[in-house]
Motif scaffolding. Structure first.
Motif, PDB file in Angstrom:
ATOM      1  N   MET B   1       0.790  -1.298  -0.068  1.00 42.42           N
ATOM      2  CA  MET B   1       0.032  -0.030  -0.054  1.00 42.42           C
ATOM      3  C   MET B   1       0.788   1.221   0.011  1.00 42.42           C
ATOM      4  SD  MET B   1      -3.076   0.756   2.615  1.00 42.42           S
ATOM      5  CE  MET B   1      -1.893   0.919   4.050  1.00 42.42           C
ATOM      6  N   ASP B  77     -11.316  10.155   2.353  1.00 41.07           N
ATOM      7  CA  ASP B  77     -10.776   8.920   2.395  1.00 41.07           C
ATOM      8  C   ASP B  77     -11.750   8.091   3.269  1.00 41.07           C
ATOM      9  OD1 ASP B  77      -9.337   6.793   1.425  1.00 41.07           O
ATOM     10  OD2 ASP B  77      -8.136   6.669   3.398  1.00 41.07           O
ATOM     11  N   ASP B  78     -12.129   6.776   3.060  1.00 43.56           N
ATOM     12  CA  ASP B  78     -12.739   6.112   4.087  1.00 43.56           C
ATOM     13  C   ASP B  78     -12.275   4.656   4.127  1.00 43.56           C
ATOM     14  OD1 ASP B  78     -13.759   4.814   1.821  1.00 43.56           O
ATOM     15  OD2 ASP B  78     -15.803   6.133   1.844  1.00 43.56           O
ATOM     16  N   ILE B  79     -12.554   3.906   5.018  1.00 44.55           N
ATOM     17  CA  ILE B  79     -12.298   2.376   5.328  1.00 44.55           C
ATOM     18  C   ILE B  79     -13.682   1.967   5.761  1.00 44.55           C
ATOM     19  CG2 ILE B  79      -9.961   2.583   5.635  1.00 44.55           C
ATOM     20  CD1 ILE B  79     -11.072   2.147   8.851  1.00 44.55           C
ATOM     21  N   TRP B  81     -15.926  -0.086   7.847  1.00 43.53           N
ATOM     22  CA  TRP B  81     -15.739   0.018   9.208  1.00 43.53           C
ATOM     23  C   TRP B  81     -16.720  -1.400   9.616  1.00 43.53           C
ATOM     24  CZ3 TRP B  81     -13.420   1.994  13.260  1.00 43.53           C
ATOM     25  CH2 TRP B  81     -13.892   2.150  14.439  1.00 43.53           C
ATOM     26  N   ASP B  83     -18.949  -4.959   8.256  1.00 46.08           N
ATOM     27  CA  ASP B  83     -19.754  -5.463   7.188  1.00 46.08           C
ATOM     28  C   ASP B  83     -20.857  -6.128   7.672  1.00 46.08           C
ATOM     29  OD1 ASP B  83     -18.691  -5.570   4.716  1.00 46.08           O
ATOM     30  OD2 ASP B  83     -17.052  -6.989   5.123  1.00 46.08           O
ATOM     31  N   GLY B 825     -39.654  -7.279  21.475  1.00 46.10           N
ATOM     32  CA  GLY B 825     -39.561  -8.490  20.737  1.00 46.10           C
ATOM     33  C   GLY B 825     -40.861  -8.927  20.558  1.00 46.10           C
ATOM     34  N   PHE B 828     -42.656  -7.186  17.714  1.00 45.54           N
ATOM     35  CA  PHE B 828     -42.214  -7.617  16.269  1.00 45.54           C
ATOM     36  C   PHE B 828     -42.601  -9.087  16.155  1.00 45.54           C
ATOM     37  CE2 PHE B 828     -39.279  -4.189  16.820  1.00 45.54           C
ATOM     38  CZ  PHE B 828     -39.447  -3.653  15.586  1.00 45.54           C
TER      39      PHE B 828
END
Lengths: 209, 833, 102
Positions: B1, B77-79, B81, B83, B825, B828
């Motif tokens: 990199m 810029d980003d990464i 964080w 998924d 809960g 829902f």
């Protein structure tokens, strides 16, 4: 469902996990609780093996049983005056039991294939679009990658070799140290651990004064 | 990199890092070494400043920076964080024009605050809590700076919120820095809890935004190729509930977050109490950081707030109305309250609330650029004013010390021929020890009531109108820290004539005050305030474009802001004149100085004249140097935003409003410049002249501390008292939210309920009716007393019931939480959504 | 092949057992053990979903590994706190540690 070594092993490990867990919370002797905790953790490790996650299974044994459970045992020994309490459950235990039961029922209904039963659909509107029943069946529909599934020639669709090598330790190690992988969470986790350990020492040590 | 770290895209990452590292270093390692600690802190901010300035220069040097037609040219810029299932949450930094100007203002203000802090904290004696916890102060300050810079460079709402919360924590730690004082503890808790209420709602708003838009990145929501996102969010038919579009609901929640953070009505009550912290903290909170952060956040998400409406055509959306109304109320109310304060820091606190009200109101009528401009200029002059007030307080404390010990600073060339008697005027000596004794004696003998103004022109009660618990402060307060009811060195009624003692501070503060009141043409505050008023006024007078919509919000904002500006001019001038003008009104003002306490022997030992100077003046220089720098910006920062068509000056500006064009590029559609009109300028000049002129007439003459305040004579005692009691809001909140639970939790006390709660309500009512006079006030007594039996019983019942919830047993709390979660809960599972 | 929902039910049951223990046990160490059970339940869930839904991606296992780390940190700090409380108050019964109230 046919009885295979997998189902037998699953049943055994599940009984170990759940029975151990149950004994942890109801055993009157705290020392026994801790030993049952180990049993339960070992059962979980077995489930990991069945799920083809050998690395996690090993870590489970090493970290959980080898470190955390032993730590708990030490803590019990250090506070051993409190081991043989007359009352092990507090006064709100019936409410707690009810909460646990309702929690389990909610989760059970959500994950089990009851949603495909007609009576369930009648109650929860399984045929309406976007009903809970529909959503859960959709979830269940595309679930398993069935490793026992065979194609027309009777060959396993997923080769046994693939099964055992879904994710290697090597791959995990690599993922933990690359930028596109998980290097930042990994570093943060190591800082967290360090901070926790230092914190634990500071909190638990006797005051010098 | 391969990363070039000098690239502005990556540099933005690094800007918040040095202060955060500095925090860790100081907390973990260098706490014992004061010099090393403050060097690390100041050094880290210098680093941040250099990087931020580099990014700023790069940004201003880039053509078409920001959003133009089809290009989005920003740094960032980003990464990844997290998924999460199919979507990934990205965390990153972005610098657009709005961020760039913040990156200019914030680090400069912070650097000055840090340098000033070295002098301010260092000037305390060694056994003072300020000095004992010296390193810790710089650690907190660094963390605060790190949080603010994180917030500024954040490219998404979550990272912004993280910076926001870091600052919330730091403000709690710093306001409660002198935690031996009960009032400081209470102020810290008050600030924390008040902002927490707002923050929770803001977090809900952020969650809702993520659920609707699928991302929290500003430039993905507002710009890029996603114009349809904002359109969908702003359409009430497609999204949202109860007739409001999703954008409106999210906007309302975010604005509520700002109302808490920027101390807007009705969540303003924490800010005046936040003055309990050391003065650099006040500067940090009120100028460079926290309260600006609130306004910055709403400016940041402005496209969301106006989605579905267009303020320039008087089509107001719900968040805009909320901002316009709240901003107007706050600007006006706080400006009026500022008149009645005698604590120099509280005057500034109210002026801050009021000025933030200006910005919020401006945003409510869509004056995006004007709000951003005022944010920047306000930060400069308010930091300057707070730091000056800190220098004044220091000088006064020093004078108090000198007066108590019966000697001036002979070695510094001060003569002692002013005796205390000269100022006593039949009230006896004016030293603080005597005064305290008198007050204590007066209370014991029952001559004085808590909350009453003494003939000595001093406030001796705590911020909430209570007397401190005697037993407690006597045992727990270390030497060097005064209990609350000692007449404070903050009291402007006791100052006067300080321009001869601390001239640099006096004239720096004059520059700041001039900017705050909007002294025409030559101060930054004039240009930014004028732009807001011009925006509001132009749209009223030019109503043809409203297509039948009534510009009521513009009118409301315009009239309240003009009146607020008049009051601002009045109380600011009053404050400056009382502090620096005339002759000293107390012994402590007589002996005020910023010079160090130096051992004469040590001074004699000093070899060179430089060394001698530094021994005597180090703290003075460290405190006043930054003031000069900030005074420069308080005057000149306004020239970047002059209206392009301003008469005469257009030759210099070349018919460009630089600030407007630069910052305007942060929006998808650059806001149109309002055409230049002379009327708004005249209105602001008029507001300034009336307020300042009136104050000069009333306060420009020498007076004594025991004289009644001219305003008090004018409006009468009840109104004056109401002003001093801040319209009873604090008492009311205290009585309802806080005391209600605390007192009845312990023991049901009719006397206390009657006294505090009823009086609290009564005072609020009294404020409304006070002009009608005493007769109606009595009438109120009768009415309130009538319901007086019912209310305490009700509160008592609820208190006794709520007490059971607070059992101290964590498992019970956990059970409540679990039941609540299960209820959600079940909702829902059972409800077909 | 054991279907996925078997694992999920085991996990749910283990979680409920842990929740019961955390709510009803008096001894603080027992509560820590119950919390460990709950973390384990979460881990079974994570690994099971990984195995059945996306076995060729690495994320599921990594996530579980992070849960280990957090569990270890939690156990260390939790037990340190318990020992500290025991030292100062001679008890590890949570009901007796109820000073944080009105």
């Amino acid at each position: 469902m046919e009885i295979t070594w997998q189902t037998i092993a699953f049943a055994a490990f599940a009984v170990m996990t759940l029975g151990g867990g149950l004994m942890v919370v109801i055993s009157r002797n705290l020392w026994h609780s801790a030993l049952f905790l180990m049993l339960s953790l070992f059962g979980t490790s077995g489930l990991f093996v069945l799920l083809v996650a050998p690395f996690l299974a090993a870590v489970q044994v090493l970290v959980y049983i080898g470190a955390i459970a032993i730590l708990v045992l030490f803590a019990i020994m250090l506070t051993r005056r409190m081991m043989g309490l007359e009352e092990t459950q507090n006064t709100q235990w019936p409410a707690a039991a009810a909460v646990a039961l309702v929690l389990f029922l909610i989760l059970f209904v959500t994950v089990s294939p009851l949603v495909d039963e007609q009576w369930f659909k009648d109650i929860f509107g399984g045929d309406e679009k976007d009903s809970l029943g529909q959503r859960i069946s959709r979830l269940n529909a595309d679930l398993p990658v069935d490793t026992d599934e065979r194609d027309e020639n009777g060959e396993l669709k997923v080769k046994p070799n693939d099964q055992l090598n879904f994710v290697t330790v090597e791959a995990i190690g690599e993922a933990l140290v690359t930028r596109d992988g998980f290097v930042l969470p990994f570093e943060l986790a190591s800082i967290l651990l360090t901070a926790a350990l230092i914190g634990a020492i500071v909190v638990a040590r006797e005051d010098e004064a | 990199m391969d990363v070039n770290w000098l690239d502005a895209n990556y540099l933005a990452w690094l800007i918040p890092v040095p202060p955060l590292i500095s925090f860790m270093l100081i907390i973990l390692f260098t706490g014992r070494n004061k010099v090393l600690s403050h060097s690390i802190a100041v050094g880290s901010v210098v680093l941040s400043f250099l990087m931020a300035f580099g990014v700023f220069l790069k940004a201003t040097g880039t053509d078409d920076f920001g959003f133009h037609e089809t290009t989005l040219r920003i740094f960032g810029d980003d990464i990844t964080w997290m998924d999460v299932g199919l979507s990934e949450f990205k965390m990153g930094v972005a610098v657009d024009p709005l961020t760039a100007v913040m990156l200019f203002m914030v680090p400069i203000a912070m650097l000055m605050i840090f340098i000033y802090s070295v002098g301010y904290m260092g000037a305390y004696p060694d056994d003072d809590p300020h000095k004992i916890r010296y390193s810790r102060f710089f650690a907190y300050l660094s963390l605060f700076a790190g949080g603010m810079l994180t917030l500024v460079v954040a490219d998404n709402l979550l990272l912004l919120f993280m910076g926001w919360e870091i600052m919330g924590l730091c403000s709690y730690l710093l306001i409660g820095f002198l935690f031996e004082k009960k009032s400081a503890q209470q102020a810290a808790v008050k600030a924390f809890m008040t902002t927490r209420v707002a923050d929770v709602l803001m977090l809900v708003g952020i969650g809702y935004l993520y659920a609707e838009a699928g991302t929290l990145k500003f430039h993905e929501i507002f710009f890029a190729n996603n114009a349809e996102i904002i359109e969908r969010l702003g359409n009430a038919d497609q999204t949202g509930y109860i007739g409001l579009s999703a954008a409106s609901i999210i906007g309302l929640l975010l604005v509520i977050g700002t109302i808490g953070k920027s101390a807007q009505f009705p969540l303003h009550a924490w800010l005046p109490d936040a003055m309990e912290g050391p003065t650099p903290v006040s500067a940090m909170i009120h100028a460079a950081a926290m309260v600006s952060a609130g306004v910055y956040a709403v400016i940041r998400v402005f496209p969301l707030l106006e989605a579905g409406g267009n303020p320039h055509h008087a089509e107001y959306t719900a968040p805009l109305i909320l901002m316009g109304v709240i901003g107007s109320i706050t600007a006006l109310g706080a400006a009026i309250l500022g008149v009645g304060q005698n604590d120099i820091k509280r005057v500034l606190a109210y002026s801050t609330i009021s000025q933030l009200g200006f910005m919020v109101a401006a945003l409510g009528i869509g004056a995006y650029v004007a709000a951003a401009f005022h944010l920047i200029t306000h930060a400069f002059f308010k930091a300057l004013l707070f730091m000056s007030s800190g220098a004044v307080i220091h000088a006064m404390e020093h004078g108090e010390h000198a007066a108590e010990h019966g000697h001036g600073h002979d070695e510094h060339g001060h003569d002692e021929h002013h005796t205390h008697d000269e100022h006593a005027h039949g009230h006896g000596s004016y030293t603080w020890a005597d005064l305290n004794a008198k007050i204590e004696h007066g209370i014991e003998a029952g001559h004085l009531q808590p909350g009453e103004r003494t003939p000595y022109g001093t406030d001796y009660v705590g911020p909430n109108g209570e007397l401190p618990d005697d037993a407690e402060w006597k045992t727990s307060i270390p030497q060097g820290l005064k209990p609350d009811f000692v007449a404070k060195p903050n009291n402007i009624a006791l100052m006067g004539g300080l321009r001869h003692k601390i001239p640099v501070t006096a004239y720096a503060m004059l520059a700041g005050s001039a900017s705050l009141v909007g002294f025409p043409l030559i101060t930054a505050g004039f240009w930014s305030k004028d732009e807001i008023i011009a925006d509001a006024m132009t749209f009223i007078t030019n109503s043809g474009q409203f297509e039948g919509h009534s510009p009521w919000l513009h009118m409301l904002v315009f009239f309240s802001l003009v009146i607020a500006a008049t009051f601002t001019a009045f109380y600011t001038t009053r404050m400056w004149l009382l502090t620096f003008w005339g002759k000293p009104r107390s012994a402590m003002a007589e002996h005020a100085t910023l010079m160090n306490h130096v051992d004469p022997e040590e001074l004699a030992k000093a070899q060179t004249s430089t060394k001698k100077f530094w021994l005597q003046y180090s703290n003075s220089a460290l405190m006043q140097g930054p003031l000069v720098v900030l005074a420069f910006f308080a005057i000149f920062a306004g020239f970047v935003g002059i209206h392009g068509d301003f008469p005469v000056l257009e030759w210099f500006t070349g018919s460009h409003n630089f600030f407007h064009e630069f910052v305007g590029a942060s929006l998808l559609h650059e806001p149109a410049t309002v055409p230049f009109k002379i009327w708004p300028v005249l209105v602001s000049v008029l507001a300034f002249s009336i307020g300042a002129g009136f104050a000069y007439v009333k306060y420009g003459v020498p007076r004594d501390s025991y004289e009644k305040d001219p305003v008090q004579n004018m409006v009468g005692d009840p109104v004056w008292q109401a002003l001093k009691d801040r319209f009873g809001f604090d008492t009311l909140y205290l009585a309802t939210f806080y005391r209600g639970f605390e007192w009845f939790g312990r023991v049901f006390s009719y006397r206390k309920v009657d006294k505090e709660t009823i009086d609290g309500i009564l005072e609020t009512v009294a404020v409304v009716f006070n002009n009608i006079g005493e007769a109606i006030k009595r009438f109120n007594h009768v009415i309130i007393d009538g319901v007086g039996d019912g209310i305490p019983q009700l509160i008592g019942l609820s208190g006794r019931w709520f007490r059971n919830l607070q059992s101290g047993r964590v498992q019970q709390y956990l059970l409540f939480t679990a039941v609540m979660l299960l209820a959600i809960g079940l909702f829902f599972v059972l409800r077909v959504l | 092949m054991v279907p996925l929902w078997f694992y999920l039910v085991v996990s749910a049951a283990l979680f409920a057992i842990g929740a019961y223990g955390a709510l009803a046990r008096r001894n603080a160490i027992a509560i820590v053990m119950s919390v460990e059970l709950m973390l384990n339940a979460a881990n079974i869930n994570l690994v099971a979903f990984w195995r059945y839904l996306n076995p060729f991606e690495i994320n599921g296992q990594i996530f579980a590994a992070f849960v280990f780390i957090v569990a270890a940190a939690e156990a260390a700090v939790g037990l340190a706190l318990i020992i500290s409380i025991y030292r100062s108050r001679q008890t590890v019964i949570v009901e007796d540690v109820n000073m944080l109230k009105w």
